[in-house]
Design a protein around this motif. Structure first.
Motif, PDB file in Angstrom:
ATOM      1  N   LEU A 278     -26.672 -21.562  18.631  1.00 44.29           N
ATOM      2  CA  LEU A 278     -27.522 -22.618  18.661  1.00 44.29           C
ATOM      3  C   LEU A 278     -28.209 -23.286  19.910  1.00 44.29           C
ATOM      4  CD1 LEU A 278     -28.427 -25.204  16.720  1.00 44.29           C
ATOM      5  CD2 LEU A 278     -26.313 -26.245  17.237  1.00 44.29           C
TER       6      LEU A 278
ATOM      7  N   GLY B  67     -31.978 -26.927  10.247  1.00 46.67           N
ATOM      8  CA  GLY B  67     -32.408 -25.448  10.865  1.00 46.67           C
ATOM      9  C   GLY B  67     -32.771 -24.541   9.917  1.00 46.67           C
ATOM     10  N   SER B  68     -32.273 -24.684   8.559  1.00 47.05           N
ATOM     11  CA  SER B  68     -32.789 -23.546   7.661  1.00 47.05           C
ATOM     12  C   SER B  68     -34.106 -24.028   7.114  1.00 47.05           C
ATOM     13  CB  SER B  68     -31.742 -23.580   6.568  1.00 47.05           C
ATOM     14  OG  SER B  68     -30.425 -23.014   6.900  1.00 47.05           O
TER      15      SER B  68
ATOM     16  N   GLN C 148     -36.925 -22.949  18.597  1.00 48.34           N
ATOM     17  CA  GLN C 148     -37.669 -24.060  17.665  1.00 48.34           C
ATOM     18  C   GLN C 148     -38.846 -24.805  18.751  1.00 48.34           C
ATOM     19  OE1 GLN C 148     -34.692 -26.780  16.209  1.00 48.34           O
ATOM     20  NE2 GLN C 148     -34.351 -25.608  14.551  1.00 48.34           N
TER      21      GLN C 148
ATOM     22  N   ASN D 149     -25.253 -20.438  10.723  1.00 55.83           N
ATOM     23  CA  ASN D 149     -24.570 -21.030   9.413  1.00 55.83           C
ATOM     24  C   ASN D 149     -23.468 -20.056   8.815  1.00 55.83           C
ATOM     25  OD1 ASN D 149     -26.083 -23.191   9.414  1.00 55.83           O
ATOM     26  ND2 ASN D 149     -27.776 -22.183   7.682  1.00 55.83           N
TER      27      ASN D 149
ATOM     28  N   CYS E  37     -31.879 -31.289  14.473  1.00 58.05           N
ATOM     29  CA  CYS E  37     -31.083 -30.045  15.069  1.00 58.05           C
ATOM     30  C   CYS E  37     -30.446 -30.483  16.392  1.00 58.05           C
ATOM     31  CB  CYS E  37     -31.712 -28.830  15.181  1.00 58.05           C
ATOM     32  SG  CYS E  37     -32.214 -28.192  13.556  1.00 58.05           S
TER      33      CYS E  37
ATOM     34  N   THR F  87     -30.538 -18.773  12.396  1.00 56.56           N
ATOM     35  CA  THR F  87     -30.186 -20.077  11.817  1.00 56.56           C
ATOM     36  C   THR F  87     -29.281 -19.560  10.898  1.00 56.56           C
ATOM     37  OG1 THR F  87     -32.211 -21.202  12.388  1.00 56.56           O
ATOM     38  CG2 THR F  87     -30.724 -22.094  10.699  1.00 56.56           C
TER      39      THR F  87
ATOM     40  N   VAL G 131     -31.211 -20.643  18.920  1.00 60.36           N
ATOM     41  CA  VAL G 131     -32.113 -21.559  18.011  1.00 60.36           C
ATOM     42  C   VAL G 131     -33.103 -22.648  18.308  1.00 60.36           C
ATOM     43  CG1 VAL G 131     -31.521 -22.681  15.621  1.00 60.36           C
ATOM     44  CG2 VAL G 131     -30.475 -21.072  16.161  1.00 60.36           C
TER      45      VAL G 131
END
Length: 162
Positions: free
Chosen positions: A97, A24-25, A105, A142, A54, A138, A101
């Protein structure tokens, strides 16, 4: 049995969250590079792989709360404040997520594959803005997991905590 459940819970967390955190990073940077690349096919393929990592490990991550609840039940700590806070933060991380996220994406990937002109995409700054927002989301994911990890180790108010 409790030790087995705890081991499975910790292993699931390491195996599932680690790849999502790393992939993700890496995704925003890889997406920016793909937008600016002259040979986009390989660069976009790399971005697709990061998204797949991911997505797949997010699904594997569903085992974390299953083993966590079983462990907490065996330890009789389901009502502990540190555990309730950890559950809430884990839920927030999962929502970040799943709802922010991963869809971001997908949008970025769609923009990379739909845009025939890299110059137009780079000039518009759209990808840069989307990838910057994704990097922030992201990072939040984290940070939530790092907080849960600390809570699981320190366990405030526990007689066995530090």
């Amino acid at each position: 049995m409790t030790k087995t459940l705890l081991a499975l819970h910790v292993l699931a967390a390491i195996i599932a969250v680690g790849p999502v955190a790393v992939a993700g990073s890496m995704f925003p940077v890889a997406a920016r590079k793909a937008a600016e690349a002259s040979e986009r096919h390989e660069a976009i393929a790399a971005v697709r792989v990061l998204h797949r990592i991911c997505r797949v490990y997010a699904l594997i991550g569903l085992t974390i709360p299953v083993f966590g609840f079983a462990t907490a039940s065996n330890l009789h700590v389901l009502g502990s404040a540190w555990l309730i806070a950890s559950i809430a933060l884990t839920g927030i991380a999962a929502l970040v997520l799943a709802l922010l996220v991963l869809p971001a994406q997908v949008r970025i990937l769609a923009g990379l594959t739909d845009s025939p002109s890299t110059a137009a995409a780079a000039a518009s700054g759209v990808e840069r803005a989307l990838t910057a927002r994704l990097a922030m989301l992201t990072g939040s994911f984290n940070l939530l997991w790092a907080t849960v990890t600390v809570l699981m180790i320190v366990r405030p108010g526990s007689t066995t905590g530090v």
